[in-house]
Design a protein around this motif. Structure first.
Motif, PDB file in Angstrom:
ATOM      1  N   THR A   1       0.844  -1.187   0.000  1.00  0.00           N
ATOM      2  CA  THR A   1       0.000   0.000   0.000  1.00  0.00           C
ATOM      3  C   THR A   1       0.876   1.232   0.000  1.00  0.00           C
ATOM      4  OG1 THR A   1      -0.127  -0.008   2.416  1.00  0.00           O
ATOM      5  CG2 THR A   1      -1.875  -1.151   1.209  1.00  0.00           C
ATOM      6  N   ARG A   2       0.408   2.279  -0.636  1.00  0.00           N
ATOM      7  CA  ARG A   2       1.221   3.493  -0.792  1.00  0.00           C
ATOM      8  C   ARG A   2       1.312   4.273   0.507  1.00  0.00           C
ATOM      9  NH1 ARG A   2       0.190   8.346  -5.205  1.00  0.00           N
ATOM     10  NH2 ARG A   2       1.939   9.663  -4.562  1.00  0.00           N
ATOM     11  N   HIS A   3       0.231   4.309   1.294  1.00  0.00           N
ATOM     12  CA  HIS A   3       0.209   5.144   2.494  1.00  0.00           C
ATOM     13  C   HIS A   3       0.603   4.378   3.752  1.00  0.00           C
ATOM     14  CE1 HIS A   3      -1.469   8.403   0.215  1.00  0.00           C
ATOM     15  NE2 HIS A   3      -2.483   7.658  -0.183  1.00  0.00           N
ATOM     16  N   GLN A   4       0.759   3.056   3.644  1.00  0.00           N
ATOM     17  CA  GLN A   4       1.135   2.258   4.800  1.00  0.00           C
ATOM     18  C   GLN A   4       2.252   1.311   4.377  1.00  0.00           C
ATOM     19  OE1 GLN A   4      -2.312   0.311   6.418  1.00  0.00           O
ATOM     20  NE2 GLN A   4      -3.545   2.158   6.393  1.00  0.00           N
ATOM     21  N   GLY A   5       3.507   1.767   4.558  1.00  0.00           N
ATOM     22  CA  GLY A   5       4.639   0.976   4.110  1.00  0.00           C
ATOM     23  C   GLY A   5       4.749  -0.363   4.788  1.00  0.00           C
ATOM     24  N   SER A   6       4.112  -0.536   5.970  1.00  0.00           N
ATOM     25  CA  SER A   6       4.200  -1.793   6.702  1.00  0.00           C
ATOM     26  C   SER A   6       3.150  -2.802   6.248  1.00  0.00           C
ATOM     27  CB  SER A   6       4.033  -1.541   8.203  1.00  0.00           C
ATOM     28  OG  SER A   6       2.766  -0.965   8.474  1.00  0.00           O
ATOM     29  N   SER A   7       2.264  -2.431   5.322  1.00  0.00           N
ATOM     30  CA  SER A   7       1.190  -3.307   4.854  1.00  0.00           C
ATOM     31  C   SER A   7       1.529  -3.832   3.464  1.00  0.00           C
ATOM     32  CB  SER A   7      -0.138  -2.540   4.815  1.00  0.00           C
ATOM     33  OG  SER A   7      -1.168  -3.354   4.284  1.00  0.00           O
ATOM     34  N   HIS A   8       1.599  -5.159   3.329  1.00  0.00           N
ATOM     35  CA  HIS A   8       1.912  -5.727   2.027  1.00  0.00           C
ATOM     36  C   HIS A   8       1.375  -7.147   1.917  1.00  0.00           C
ATOM     37  CE1 HIS A   8       5.403  -6.757   4.624  1.00  0.00           C
ATOM     38  NE2 HIS A   8       5.304  -7.925   4.018  1.00  0.00           N
ATOM     39  N   ASN A   9       1.212  -7.619   0.668  1.00  0.00           N
ATOM     40  CA  ASN A   9       0.735  -8.968   0.360  1.00  0.00           C
ATOM     41  C   ASN A   9       1.714  -9.638  -0.592  1.00  0.00           C
ATOM     42  OD1 ASN A   9      -1.657  -8.480   1.815  1.00  0.00           O
ATOM     43  ND2 ASN A   9      -2.697  -7.692   0.012  1.00  0.00           N
ATOM     44  N   SER A  10       1.962 -10.923  -0.368  1.00  0.00           N
ATOM     45  CA  SER A  10       2.764 -11.733  -1.275  1.00  0.00           C
ATOM     46  C   SER A  10       1.937 -12.943  -1.683  1.00  0.00           C
ATOM     47  CB  SER A  10       4.062 -12.197  -0.599  1.00  0.00           C
ATOM     48  OG  SER A  10       4.823 -11.100  -0.166  1.00  0.00           O
ATOM     49  N   VAL A  11       1.906 -13.257  -2.988  1.00  0.00           N
ATOM     50  CA  VAL A  11       1.048 -14.321  -3.501  1.00  0.00           C
ATOM     51  C   VAL A  11       1.827 -15.187  -4.481  1.00  0.00           C
ATOM     52  CG1 VAL A  11      -1.089 -14.872  -4.751  1.00  0.00           C
ATOM     53  CG2 VAL A  11      -0.991 -12.860  -3.258  1.00  0.00           C
ATOM     54  N   ILE A  12       1.622 -16.498  -4.389  1.00  0.00           N
ATOM     55  CA  ILE A  12       2.074 -17.432  -5.420  1.00  0.00           C
ATOM     56  C   ILE A  12       0.877 -18.301  -5.795  1.00  0.00           C
ATOM     57  CG2 ILE A  12       2.961 -19.018  -3.644  1.00  0.00           C
ATOM     58  CD1 ILE A  12       5.007 -19.932  -5.794  1.00  0.00           C
ATOM     59  N   ALA A  13       0.621 -18.436  -7.108  1.00  0.00           N
ATOM     60  CA  ALA A  13      -0.601 -19.106  -7.567  1.00  0.00           C
ATOM     61  C   ALA A  13      -0.303 -19.973  -8.786  1.00  0.00           C
ATOM     62  CB  ALA A  13      -1.674 -18.072  -7.896  1.00  0.00           C
ATOM     63  N   PRO A  14      -0.065 -21.275  -8.598  1.00  0.00           N
ATOM     64  CA  PRO A  14       0.101 -22.186  -9.729  1.00  0.00           C
ATOM     65  C   PRO A  14      -1.251 -22.695 -10.236  1.00  0.00           C
ATOM     66  CG  PRO A  14       0.533 -23.339  -7.685  1.00  0.00           C
ATOM     67  CD  PRO A  14       0.210 -21.917  -7.305  1.00  0.00           C
ATOM     68  N   ALA A  15      -1.317 -23.042 -11.531  1.00  0.00           N
ATOM     69  CA  ALA A  15      -2.542 -23.602 -12.127  1.00  0.00           C
ATOM     70  C   ALA A  15      -2.158 -24.464 -13.323  1.00  0.00           C
ATOM     71  CB  ALA A  15      -3.495 -22.491 -12.553  1.00  0.00           C
ATOM     72  N   CYS A  16      -2.934 -25.537 -13.561  1.00  0.00           N
ATOM     73  CA  CYS A  16      -2.665 -26.462 -14.664  1.00  0.00           C
ATOM     74  C   CYS A  16      -3.959 -26.907 -15.322  1.00  0.00           C
ATOM     75  CB  CYS A  16      -1.926 -27.715 -14.169  1.00  0.00           C
ATOM     76  SG  CYS A  16      -0.213 -27.436 -13.652  1.00  0.00           S
ATOM     77  N   THR A  17      -3.876 -27.188 -16.615  1.00  0.00           N
ATOM     78  CA  THR A  17      -4.938 -27.875 -17.346  1.00  0.00           C
ATOM     79  C   THR A  17      -4.373 -29.210 -17.824  1.00  0.00           C
ATOM     80  OG1 THR A  17      -5.959 -25.813 -18.095  1.00  0.00           O
ATOM     81  CG2 THR A  17      -6.476 -27.802 -19.343  1.00  0.00           C
TER      82      THR A  17
END
Length: 261
Positions: free
Chosen positions: A79-95
């Motif tokens: 987030t721009r206004h809260q440097g201590s707030s963040h998300n990390s994501v990993i998302a695998p998918a297969c057909t």
């Protein structure tokens, strides 16, 4: 080139004085994540194939992976206004070749805010209902469920979405979403209709511009936009800015990558 161009150290000092310390740290983390992701995956680029849509964008498209193909999306958001707030994501998918109309996947998300962290696991399924290349139409049904791994009440909700993609031309694609979400908000159950619109424009073979607007009836609304760089035919790199349009109108910066193999 002008012989009066300032020295590198002078420009760096000017940049450092322009941004507040918290914003400077947030930007450095995003750029470092993007650089590390590109370096770690570049060696795999020769054996994979990249596509548009997906990643950290909220509005889904109507396509799924080709049979026998997988992808991994990773992104980091601050987030721009809260440097201590963040998300990390990993998302695998297969057909899988045995089920060419079904894409199976999962997302692992780590949220960190004010020294408090939470990990969420979201299994996902996406079924392609229509694929008419002659009409430029693709329609799918996507669903996901969410579980918090370190909370007493672990089930956090679920989503169902109908994503439709219309290819207006070889360069322009329009995405429309309609759906429903069920969520636990601080112990209260909420059911809301969801919607979203997105546009993808191929400015050149190596660059796609993406923008989207999305929301929930009586709930969160926001927008995101940014460039997507195609590294060869195999790897996509995203830089995204976004903003909530309700409550405190927080802004965020996201860096991410998509790898297919």
């Amino acid at each position: 080139m002008s012989k009066h161009r300032p020295h590198r150290s002078s420009r760096s000092a000017s940049w450092g004085h322009t941004l507040p310390a918290a914003k400077s740290r947030m930007l450095k983390r995003n750029l470092l994540f993007l650089a590390l992701t590109a370096g770690a995956t570049a060696t795999l680029a020769l054996c994979s194939k990249a596509q548009a849509a997906g990643g950290a964008y909220v509005v889904d498209d109507g396509a799924i992976n080709a049979p026998g193909e997988c992808n991994v999306d990773v992104w980091y958001q601050s987030t721009r206004h809260q440097g201590s707030s963040h998300n990390s994501v990993i998302a695998p998918a297969c057909t899988f070749s045995q089920l060419p109309w079904v894409q199976l996947g999962a997302a692992v998300q780590r949220q960190q805010a004010d020294d408090h962290g939470e990990t969420q696991l979201s299994p996902q399924i996406k079924v392609q209902l229509l694929n008419r290349e002659d009409l430029g139409l693709q329609l799918a049904l996507a669903g996901s469920a969410h579980w918090a791994l370190n909370r007493h009440h672990s089930f956090d909700g679920g989503d169902l979405t109908l994503p439709l993609t219309f290819s207006a031309s070889d360069r322009l694609r329009l995405n429309l979403n309609a759906g429903w979400t069920h969520a636990y908000d601080e112990g209260e159950q909420n059911h809301r209709w969801t919607w979203g619109t997105g546009v993808e424009y191929d400015l050149m073979p190596s660059l796609t511009l993406i923008a989207e607007r999305y929301g929930q009836r009586g709930g969160e609304q926001g927008w995101q936009a940014g460039p997507r760089l195609h590294v060869g035919q195999h790897l996509d790199l995203d830089l995204i800015v976004g903003q909530h349009l309700s409550e405190d109108r927080d802004r965020w910066l996201t860096t991410g990558a998509t790898l297919r193999f």
